[in-house]
Motif scaffolding. Structure first.
Motif, PDB file in Angstrom:
ATOM      1  N   SER A   1      -4.248   7.984   4.758  1.00 38.72           N
ATOM      2  CA  SER A   1      -4.238   7.594   6.860  1.00 38.72           C
ATOM      3  C   SER A   1      -4.356   6.726   7.151  1.00 38.72           C
ATOM      4  O   SER A   1      -3.950   5.873   6.107  1.00 38.72           O
ATOM      5  N   HIS A   2      -4.239   6.032   8.284  1.00 33.25           N
ATOM      6  CA  HIS A   2      -4.438   4.947   9.099  1.00 33.25           C
ATOM      7  C   HIS A   2      -6.326   3.915   8.234  1.00 33.25           C
ATOM      8  O   HIS A   2      -5.643   3.170   7.746  1.00 33.25           O
TER       9      HIS A   2
ATOM     10  N   ASP B   1      -7.496   4.991   5.508  1.00 33.19           N
ATOM     11  CA  ASP B   1      -6.835   4.389   3.947  1.00 33.19           C
ATOM     12  C   ASP B   1      -6.003   2.889   3.920  1.00 33.19           C
ATOM     13  O   ASP B   1      -6.670   2.206   2.815  1.00 33.19           O
ATOM     14  N   ARG B   2      -4.884   2.471   4.572  1.00 36.00           N
ATOM     15  CA  ARG B   2      -4.326   2.137   4.476  1.00 36.00           C
ATOM     16  C   ARG B   2      -5.021   0.450   4.908  1.00 36.00           C
ATOM     17  O   ARG B   2      -4.540  -0.515   4.210  1.00 36.00           O
ATOM     18  N   ARG B   3      -5.986   0.795   5.649  1.00 41.35           N
ATOM     19  CA  ARG B   3      -6.857  -0.575   5.932  1.00 41.35           C
ATOM     20  C   ARG B   3      -7.991  -1.172   4.701  1.00 41.35           C
ATOM     21  O   ARG B   3      -8.143  -2.250   4.818  1.00 41.35           O
TER      22      ARG B   3
ATOM     23  N   TYR C   1       0.771  -1.203  -0.426  1.00 46.20           N
ATOM     24  CA  TYR C   1      -0.034  -0.418   0.053  1.00 46.20           C
ATOM     25  C   TYR C   1       0.818   1.275   0.007  1.00 46.20           C
ATOM     26  O   TYR C   1       2.103   0.977   0.519  1.00 46.20           O
ATOM     27  N   ARG C   2      -0.087   2.383  -0.708  1.00 45.63           N
ATOM     28  CA  ARG C   2       1.416   3.457  -0.338  1.00 45.63           C
ATOM     29  C   ARG C   2       0.863   3.996   0.678  1.00 45.63           C
ATOM     30  O   ARG C   2       0.076   3.869   1.782  1.00 45.63           O
ATOM     31  N   ARG C   3       2.016   5.046   1.371  1.00 46.19           N
ATOM     32  CA  ARG C   3       2.280   5.339   2.651  1.00 46.19           C
ATOM     33  C   ARG C   3       1.335   6.844   2.811  1.00 46.19           C
ATOM     34  O   ARG C   3       1.224   7.218   3.901  1.00 46.19           O
ATOM     35  N   ARG C   4       1.671   6.931   1.719  1.00 45.30           N
ATOM     36  CA  ARG C   4       0.621   8.484   1.779  1.00 45.30           C
ATOM     37  C   ARG C   4      -0.943   7.960   2.081  1.00 45.30           C
ATOM     38  O   ARG C   4      -0.998   6.519   2.115  1.00 45.30           O
TER      39      ARG C   4
ATOM     40  N   ALA D   1      -7.142  -0.424   1.311  1.00 46.73           N
ATOM     41  CA  ALA D   1      -6.529  -1.207   0.672  1.00 46.73           C
ATOM     42  C   ALA D   1      -6.180  -2.575   1.208  1.00 46.73           C
ATOM     43  O   ALA D   1      -6.235  -3.050   0.092  1.00 46.73           O
ATOM     44  N   LEU D   2      -5.678  -2.748   2.057  1.00 46.67           N
ATOM     45  CA  LEU D   2      -5.525  -3.609   2.754  1.00 46.67           C
ATOM     46  C   LEU D   2      -6.085  -5.211   3.011  1.00 46.67           C
ATOM     47  O   LEU D   2      -6.320  -6.042   2.151  1.00 46.67           O
TER      48      LEU D   2
END
Length: 314
Positions: free
Chosen positions: A294-295, A297-299, A289-292, A301-302
């Motif tokens: 919020s938290h 957004d990363r959840r 996932y991209r580091r850009r 994507a996963l």
């Protein structure tokens, strides 16, 4: 017929003229010139560019002053015994200092700048004389030396020449071009047979035969190269990477049982692995996932990647 106002103006004008005529001589008699109070020299020190030592006395020349001052300093008492000024020469320009000095035959000789002139100071009489000009305004007499017979040799800029001056006859000799493109003769010395000159631009030491004027090279210093507007010596600068070059410092190899050195572990960083200087640098694998963002957004994507994986439970 005059009006009363005009008559009053005429009377005032007559009175004023009379007052001015009667007071003007008195004021002129009492007027005094302005008083000027002097406090002495603003500075009693000066920068020194040329110096020679002779019989316990030092003879120094100042710079930045017009005209420059040649002072005699007693080294035992550290006091100035006497001083003289170097007058302007007949040529265009005026000296500001003297880098080169020499003592010979009871006289102190000084080579000036930015007018390349030669002066003499008689130690017995205190007389100062202008002897010779070695070029036009903008030149320097960088170096000056006396041979055992009293003959003087001067190194000049920007022509890069060595000049010979005989105090007994006033004869002058120019030894010509010492090296092609040379501008500075920063040091000279003389013995009974030769004159030695140190050249700045070419980094050479040459010898000149006093009788024939023949020039021969004695030594060559490190050559300089122009790169990026800066002078760099040959072989100097940044070293290129050599894979066969053994590491230095903390990772210096320690001899083992097989005779081959292995780099030891860095004590300051115990978790760092042994260094292989010849191994290619590994790249980090791409992140899922991209580091850009919020938290959340990363959840998300996963979660999408997990749902799209083969065999995922729907």
């Amino acid at each position: 017929m005059k009006t009363p106002l005009a008559a009053l103006a005429a009377v005032l004008a007559t009175v004023l003229a009379t007052v001015l005529l009667t007071t003007a001589p008195a004021q002129a008699a009492t007027c005094e010139p302005p008083t000027v109070e002097r406090f002495g020299p603003a500075s009693v020190t000066g920068a020194i560019v040329g110096a020679s030592v002779h019989e316990g006395k030092a003879y120094v020349v100042t710079r930045g002053q017009k005209p420059p001052v040649l002072a005699e300093l007693d080294l035992s008492t550290r006091k100035v015994v006497r001083s003289v000024t170097l007058p302007d020469a007949p040529a265009t320009g005026e000296p500001e200092g003297a880098w080169a000095t020499a003592v010979s035959g009871g006289k102190v000789y000084a080579g000036t700048y930015p007018v390349p002139d030669l002066y003499s100071f008689d130690l017995a009489t205190g007389e100062v004389k202008h002897l010779r000009s070695f070029g036009r305004n903008g030149g320097f007499v960088w170096s000056l030396a006396a041979a055992p017979d009293g003959t003087l040799y001067a190194g000049t800029y920007p022509d890069g020449r060595v000049w010979e001056y005989r105090p007994d006859t006033g004869a002058v000799r120019n030894f010509g071009v010492l090296a092609a493109g040379e501008r500075y003769v920063r040091a000279v010395a003389a013995d009974a047979d030769n004159v030695y000159a140190g050249l700045l631009d070419k980094g050479k030491l040459v010898a000149i035969d006093r009788a024939s004027g023949a020039v021969r090279e004695l030594a060559q210093g490190p050559r300089r190269h122009r790169r990026g507007g800066r002078a760099r010596r040959q072989g100097a600068g940044r070293q290129r990477h050599d894979p066969d070059r053994r590491p230095q410092g903390r990772h210096r190899p320690q001899a083992g049982a097989d005779g081959r050195g292995q780099p030891r572990r860095d004590r300051l960083h115990p978790r760092r692995h042994r260094v292989r200087h010849d191994a290619p640098r590994r790249r980090r694998p791409p992140l899922p996932y991209r580091r850009r963002g919020s938290h959340q957004d990363r959840r998300r994507a996963l979660a999408r990647r997990r749902d799209q994986a083969p065999g995922a439970h729907r």
